[in-house]
Write a protein that holds these residues in place. Structure first.
Motif, PDB file in Angstrom:
ATOM      1  N   LEU A   1      67.158  36.559  31.973  1.00  0.00           N
ATOM      2  CA  LEU A   1      67.149  37.847  32.652  1.00  0.00           C
ATOM      3  C   LEU A   1      66.033  38.758  32.132  1.00  0.00           C
ATOM      4  N   VAL A   2      65.915  38.852  30.808  1.00  0.00           N
ATOM      5  CA  VAL A   2      64.947  39.791  30.232  1.00  0.00           C
ATOM      6  C   VAL A   2      63.515  39.318  30.467  1.00  0.00           C
ATOM      7  N   LEU A   3      63.256  38.026  30.231  1.00  0.00           N
ATOM      8  CA  LEU A   3      61.891  37.520  30.470  1.00  0.00           C
ATOM      9  C   LEU A   3      61.513  37.646  31.933  1.00  0.00           C
ATOM     10  N   GLY A   4      62.450  37.311  32.823  1.00  0.00           N
ATOM     11  CA  GLY A   4      62.159  37.444  34.243  1.00  0.00           C
ATOM     12  C   GLY A   4      61.865  38.879  34.624  1.00  0.00           C
ATOM     13  N   PHE A   5      62.654  39.805  34.073  1.00  0.00           N
ATOM     14  CA  PHE A   5      62.460  41.221  34.370  1.00  0.00           C
ATOM     15  C   PHE A   5      61.099  41.688  33.869  1.00  0.00           C
ATOM     16  N   ILE A   6      60.756  41.347  32.599  1.00  0.00           N
ATOM     17  CA  ILE A   6      59.488  41.778  32.016  1.00  0.00           C
ATOM     18  C   ILE A   6      58.310  41.183  32.786  1.00  0.00           C
ATOM     19  N   ILE A   7      58.411  39.918  33.165  1.00  0.00           N
ATOM     20  CA  ILE A   7      57.316  39.274  33.914  1.00  0.00           C
ATOM     21  C   ILE A   7      57.117  39.962  35.250  1.00  0.00           C
ATOM     22  N   ILE A   8      58.215  40.312  35.935  1.00  0.00           N
ATOM     23  CA  ILE A   8      58.096  40.964  37.240  1.00  0.00           C
ATOM     24  C   ILE A   8      57.396  42.317  37.110  1.00  0.00           C
ATOM     25  N   TYR A   9      57.922  43.178  36.215  1.00  0.00           N
ATOM     26  CA  TYR A   9      57.383  44.538  36.129  1.00  0.00           C
ATOM     27  C   TYR A   9      56.028  44.568  35.426  1.00  0.00           C
ATOM     28  N   SER A  10      55.825  43.705  34.471  1.00  0.00           N
ATOM     29  CA  SER A  10      54.501  43.644  33.844  1.00  0.00           C
ATOM     30  C   SER A  10      53.466  43.150  34.846  1.00  0.00           C
ATOM     31  N   GLY A  11      53.877  42.177  35.679  1.00  0.00           N
ATOM     32  CA  GLY A  11      52.963  41.686  36.712  1.00  0.00           C
ATOM     33  C   GLY A  11      52.626  42.755  37.727  1.00  0.00           C
ATOM     34  N   LEU A  12      53.630  43.545  38.140  1.00  0.00           N
ATOM     35  CA  LEU A  12      53.372  44.637  39.086  1.00  0.00           C
ATOM     36  C   LEU A  12      52.445  45.685  38.475  1.00  0.00           C
ATOM     37  N   PHE A  13      52.718  46.034  37.198  1.00  0.00           N
ATOM     38  CA  PHE A  13      51.876  47.019  36.541  1.00  0.00           C
ATOM     39  C   PHE A  13      50.432  46.521  36.451  1.00  0.00           C
ATOM     40  N   SER A  14      50.251  45.285  36.035  1.00  0.00           N
ATOM     41  CA  SER A  14      48.892  44.749  35.897  1.00  0.00           C
ATOM     42  C   SER A  14      48.195  44.702  37.245  1.00  0.00           C
ATOM     43  N   LYS A  15      48.917  44.358  38.283  1.00  0.00           N
ATOM     44  CA  LYS A  15      48.349  44.279  39.627  1.00  0.00           C
ATOM     45  C   LYS A  15      47.866  45.657  40.079  1.00  0.00           C
ATOM     46  N   LEU A  16      48.695  46.698  39.893  1.00  0.00           N
ATOM     47  CA  LEU A  16      48.324  48.043  40.318  1.00  0.00           C
ATOM     48  C   LEU A  16      47.225  48.615  39.428  1.00  0.00           C
ATOM     49  N   TRP A  17      47.304  48.311  38.151  1.00  0.00           N
ATOM     50  CA  TRP A  17      46.286  48.843  37.232  1.00  0.00           C
ATOM     51  C   TRP A  17      44.923  48.263  37.552  1.00  0.00           C
ATOM     52  N   ARG A  18      44.863  47.004  37.939  1.00  0.00           N
ATOM     53  CA  ARG A  18      43.587  46.367  38.292  1.00  0.00           C
ATOM     54  C   ARG A  18      42.976  47.034  39.515  1.00  0.00           C
ATOM     55  N   ILE A  19      43.827  47.335  40.528  1.00  0.00           N
ATOM     56  CA  ILE A  19      43.324  48.029  41.727  1.00  0.00           C
ATOM     57  C   ILE A  19      42.821  49.411  41.356  1.00  0.00           C
ATOM     58  N   ASN A  20      43.607  50.094  40.517  1.00  0.00           N
ATOM     59  CA  ASN A  20      43.247  51.446  40.114  1.00  0.00           C
ATOM     60  C   ASN A  20      41.922  51.458  39.353  1.00  0.00           C
ATOM     61  N   LYS A  21      41.685  50.482  38.526  1.00  0.00           N
ATOM     62  CA  LYS A  21      40.445  50.398  37.770  1.00  0.00           C
ATOM     63  C   LYS A  21      39.258  50.189  38.700  1.00  0.00           C
ATOM     64  N   ILE A  22      39.447  49.304  39.665  1.00  0.00           N
ATOM     65  CA  ILE A  22      38.337  49.005  40.581  1.00  0.00           C
ATOM     66  C   ILE A  22      37.935  50.242  41.360  1.00  0.00           C
ATOM     67  N   LEU A  23      38.920  50.988  41.867  1.00  0.00           N
ATOM     68  CA  LEU A  23      38.622  52.156  42.693  1.00  0.00           C
ATOM     69  C   LEU A  23      38.195  53.356  41.863  1.00  0.00           C
ATOM     70  N   GLN A  24      38.769  53.486  40.677  1.00  0.00           N
ATOM     71  CA  GLN A  24      38.481  54.662  39.854  1.00  0.00           C
ATOM     72  C   GLN A  24      37.122  54.583  39.192  1.00  0.00           C
ATOM     73  N   TYR A  25      36.774  53.439  38.723  1.00  0.00           N
ATOM     74  CA  TYR A  25      35.512  53.291  38.001  1.00  0.00           C
ATOM     75  C   TYR A  25      34.418  52.638  38.835  1.00  0.00           C
TER      76      TYR A  25
END
Length: 875
Positions: free
Chosen positions: A739-763
């Motif tokens: 449960l915990v690993l699955g949860f962390i992988i899901i939300y960490s993956g979402l965060f990394s995905k959004l952060w990558r988009i944000n970096k591309i557009l911001q910088y």
């Protein structure tokens, strides 16, 4: 003047406690108490001057107009007369052979006037107290030996008659010995029964025997009790419950029944009581009701047991107390009746006579030998028939054939009924106690004479010296002879005193002029003392015995010890810090375990019979008893082993098959969707839309979702599905990993995905690699793995089953560890960080077109997850 201070018998006015003796016949008992109050004002009975000790014996020949037990009371009457005859002859082969060799027994003048018309009266109690009151109030002869009342009362065998007779014994200041009553109030001063004792034992002792048997067969921990609301039934149940808890029965359920026992009312009906026992499902049940309730209650118990299914091979039933074996076992009816089915395999425990114990060395019991020898004495049979209170032809009438050969055959073929040995010992104890009291009374009178002489000498000496100093030796000496001397009225010399040596030494004239004559007062006092010594009236005199009840006869009884027909007869029992001088110790009695089981009767018809299978001796509150087995105890199922379960299988709250199937189905569907999503992404990986959604992170989302779904699998099993504790413990520890690993992988993956988009557009960077945004993902995942690893090694999350209801034994299984909070707290913190980071990044990228960022969907998903955790976690 020098005179004897006469000791007069004081009339005791005992306060009768009406609250303790009230029954359903309240108005009759109240009349009885009023009668006793009047008797206390005018009667104090005792042994006559000639040593005759008239007895009144109460026995249940009938009950409510019907026969209670075949020949039981008649058998008890024979045993009582045997004891009286043996005592009068100062010879018995039943009790200790040396008991009559004591000097005070050889010199004892006490006898039972069994050959006198009214010297030995036997009355029928009908099993109630009313006949006892009538017999004692109006049934005693106005002339003859009973004109002054009995010297003691024997009986009754059951509780109500005994308690009634005990009140009369208290009012008349005479001892009563019961040979069968087990009421705990008998013999206890605060209940008003100050002149009663027994050769049987009370409910507390029988309760100890019952508990000892249950412990002996390992029927511990759980016990159900069904008891009646009358005094002796209630006291028995409370006593049994207390002793059971002391012995380690942690769960005891007692249920009350009350007349008329029908219907379904709480604390009244048998059916309701049985439903309570069934709900608890305790498999060991004791029935505690009085002798006169068996007829009504047993059929209702049998029907209720059949209705609720508590009469089968899974249950152990015990009957204790005044159980009439013959009435209920031998006449229980065909085997297809509920009564017979209920009684099959039942155990019955009660005190037994020595003659009931099977012989192991071939030697016949001394009481049985003495019983059989009575057939050689035809006059004894005539005596029994003459004293019999039942008129020939009436219900309950029995007799001994007058023909010598038939009389001999009667005693050879008819065995004594249970309880005969106890009444033999009761009568013998009354006689031996009277002898002991007589000896004690004689010793006290001798001491009193010596004190009279000493007091007279002291008084004379004091008066003489006063006289001598006042008027001189000669005049004082003359004054001793002058009855009219003024000196006698002036605190001077007492006429008629015997000069002592010290007086003569002071005044030699005394030896010449004084005639040594004993005072007329002294002579009169000595004559009175001699007459009192011969009368042996010692009802209420003080005694220096170890047992001081205020009645010398009862003191003598309680101080008597002998080995009789019921075992070692001794009085005074200490239980804990309580010492009851009137109780017979429980370890002085032998208890019998009777087994009710099936056998083939006439014409191959199945019947039930009872058999003595075991005896227990040395019963005590410490349970160091000694068991002797004569044959195997047969339980309901026909085996010699008791049921395994002590109570019904408790509710274990196992996971139902439907819930398990539903959970596994959802898990399978979720894993299927995750796998399908991964396949879809792989197949369309070159599509612009999939590329814009970053396939690597979509794989992470699908994988994390599959991991969390697998947590359903580890939570879908318990003992009911064949998993043992070790397997379930491994499953427990696997659940947080999934449960915990699955949860962390899901939300960490979402965060990394959004952060990558944000970096591309911001910088305005042309290219941002996955490794540039993988730091938080790796850090959170690694942190969770470290915490989970420590948890697994240091405090393994294991499967435990906890009892939620100590009465019913209900349990539920769950995963637990000693310090769960120490690991769930950092894990929860890491999971919260991943959610907050994802929530923050979705807010920062909310203005980006949905082709590159699903911020709005992610925001709503996080909000939904938070709601589920807030409301679902407590559940």
């Amino acid at each position: 003047m020098c005179s004897l201070t006469h000791l007069k018998n004081t009339k005791r006015k005992n306060s009768l406690q009406t609250k303790e003796v009230m029954t359903h016949f309240a108005h009759k008992i109240l009349y009885l108490l009023m009668s006793i109050t009047l008797l206390q004002q005018s009667h104090t009975y005792s042994i006559g001057e000639d040593g005759l000790c008239p007895l009144v014996t109460f026995l249940p020949f009938t009950y409510n107009g019907g026969e209670l037990r075949s020949g039981m009371a008649f058998s008890h009457m024979i045993a009582a007369l045997m004891a009286a005859e043996d005592f009068n002859a100062r010879h018995s082969t039943v009790i200790s052979p040396t008991i009559f060799s004591k000097a005070y027994d050889r010199e004892c003048t006490v006898t039972f006037p069994i050959n006198e018309p009214d010297g030995f009266i036997v009355a029928n109690t009908e099993g109630t107290g009313n006949n006892v009151a009538a017999s004692l109030l109006t049934g005693l002869p106005e002339n003859g030996l009973m004109r002054n009342g009995p010297c003691a009362i024997v009986g009754g065998y059951f509780n109500l008659p005994t308690l009634t007779a005990s009140q009369f014994a208290t009012g008349w200041d005479i001892p009563l010995i019961s040979h069968g009553s087990d009421d705990i109030r008998l013999g206890r001063e605060h209940f008003g029964h100050t002149r009663a004792t027994r050769t049987s034992v009370d409910l507390s002792s029988i309760s100890s025997a019952v508990i000892a048997h249950l412990k002996h067969i390992d029927r511990t921990e759980f016990l159900g009790i069904i008891y009646s609301s009358v005094e002796d039934g209630t006291s028995y149940a409370e006593t049994l419950k207390t002793i059971a808890k002391t012995a380690g029965f942690n769960h005891v359920q007692s249920v009350k029944v009350q007349y008329p026992y029908t219907g379904f009312k709480p604390d009244r009906s048998v059916r309701h009581a049985m439903s309570v026992i069934k709900k608890k499902d305790y498999r060991t049940i004791v029935v505690a009701i009085t002798h006169y309730e068996w007829v009504k209650v047993i059929p209702l118990l049998a029907d209720a047991a059949e209705e609720f299914g508590t009469n089968g091979e899974d249950y152990v039933w015990m009957l204790a107390g005044s159980v009439d074996l013959d009435q209920w076992i031998m006449a229980s009816g065909p085997l297809n009746t509920n009564v017979t089915k209920f009684l099959k395999g039942v155990g019955i425990i009660r005190p037994i006579d020595r003659f009931s114990i099977p012989t192991v060395d071939g030697k016949e019991d001394p009481f049985l030998q003495s019983w059989r020898r009575r057939g050689d004495n035809s006059s004894f049979g005539e005596l029994v028939n003459r004293i019999n209170p039942i008129i020939e032809g009436s219900i309950g009438y029995y007799n001994i054939p007058t023909n010598s050969s038939l009389s001999r055959k009667y005693f050879e073929t008819v065995l004594p009924e249970p309880g005969a040995g106890f009444i033999y010992d009761a009568v013998m104890a009354i006689g031996l106690g009277a002898c002991s009291a007589q000896k004690r009374g004689q010793q006290q009178l001798k001491q009193r004479k010596r004190k009279i002489k000493s007091d007279c000498e002291d008084s004379c000496s004091r008066a003489f010296y006063y006289c001598e100093q006042k008027v001189g030796c000669t005049q004082c000496a003359e004054g001793l002879q002058d009855q009219n001397s003024l000196l006698t009225t002036e605190r001077g010399c007492i006429p008629g005193c015997i000069p002592t040596e010290s007086m003569v030494a002071t005044c030699p004239t005394l030896s010449d002029n004084a005639i040594p004559i004993v005072s007329s007062n002294v002579e009169e006092d000595s004559d009175n003392a001699d007459k009192e010594e011969n009368s042996t009236k010692y009802s209420s005199n003080d005694s220096d015995q170890d047992f001081d009840t205020g009645n010398m006869h009862l003191n003598g009884i309680l101080s008597t010890t002998f080995f009789g027909a019921s075992g070692k007869v001794i009085f005074g029992e200490k239980t804990g810090f309580v010492f009851n001088i009137r109780n017979r110790p429980r370890d002085s009695i032998t208890y019998g375990l009777y087994n009710v089981y099936e056998h083939l009767g006439g014409e191959e018809a199945a019947e039930l019979s009872f058999h003595l299978t075991d005896i227990v001796q040395n019963v005590s509150i410490d349970y160091n008893e000694i068991w002797t087995s004569f044959e195997s105890f047969i339980y309901y199922d026909g085996t010699t082993s008791p049921p395994v379960l002590l109570r019904g299988p408790p509710e274990q709250n196992y996971l139902s098959s439907s819930v398990r199937a539903g959970g596994l189905s959802l898990m399978a569907f979720s894993i299927f969707l995750s796998a399908a999503s991964m396949v879809f992404v792989f197949l369309y990986r070159n599509s612009n839309t999939i590329k814009a959604s970053q396939p690597i992170f979509l794989y992470c989302l699908a994988f994390g979702s599959a991991l969390m779904s697998c947590g359903i699998f580890t939570l879908s099993f318990d003992e009911s599905h064949g998993w043992n504790e070790l397997a379930l413990s491994h499953a427990c520890m696997s659940t947080p990993w999934l449960l915990v690993l699955g949860f962390i992988i899901i939300y960490s993956g979402l965060f990394s995905k959004l952060w990558r988009i944000n970096k591309i557009l911001q910088y305005s960077q042309k290219k941002v690699e996955v490794k540039h945004v993988a730091g938080p993902f790796a850090a959170l995942t690694l942190s969770v793995v470290v915490v989970l690893t420590c948890w697994t090694i240091l405090d393994h999350y294991s499967w435990v089953r906890k009892e939620t209801n100590i009465e019913t034994g209900e349990t539920y299984g769950r995963c637990a560890s000693k310090n769960t909070l120490a690991y769930t707290t950092p894990i929860g913190l890491l999971m919260s960080i991943s959610v907050i980071m994802t929530f923050f990044m979705s807010w920062k990228t909310k203005d980006i077109v949905s082709k590159f960022s699903e911020s709005s969907w992610i925001f709503y998903t996080i909000f939904l997850h938070v709601q589920i955790y807030i409301f679902g976690a407590p559940i």
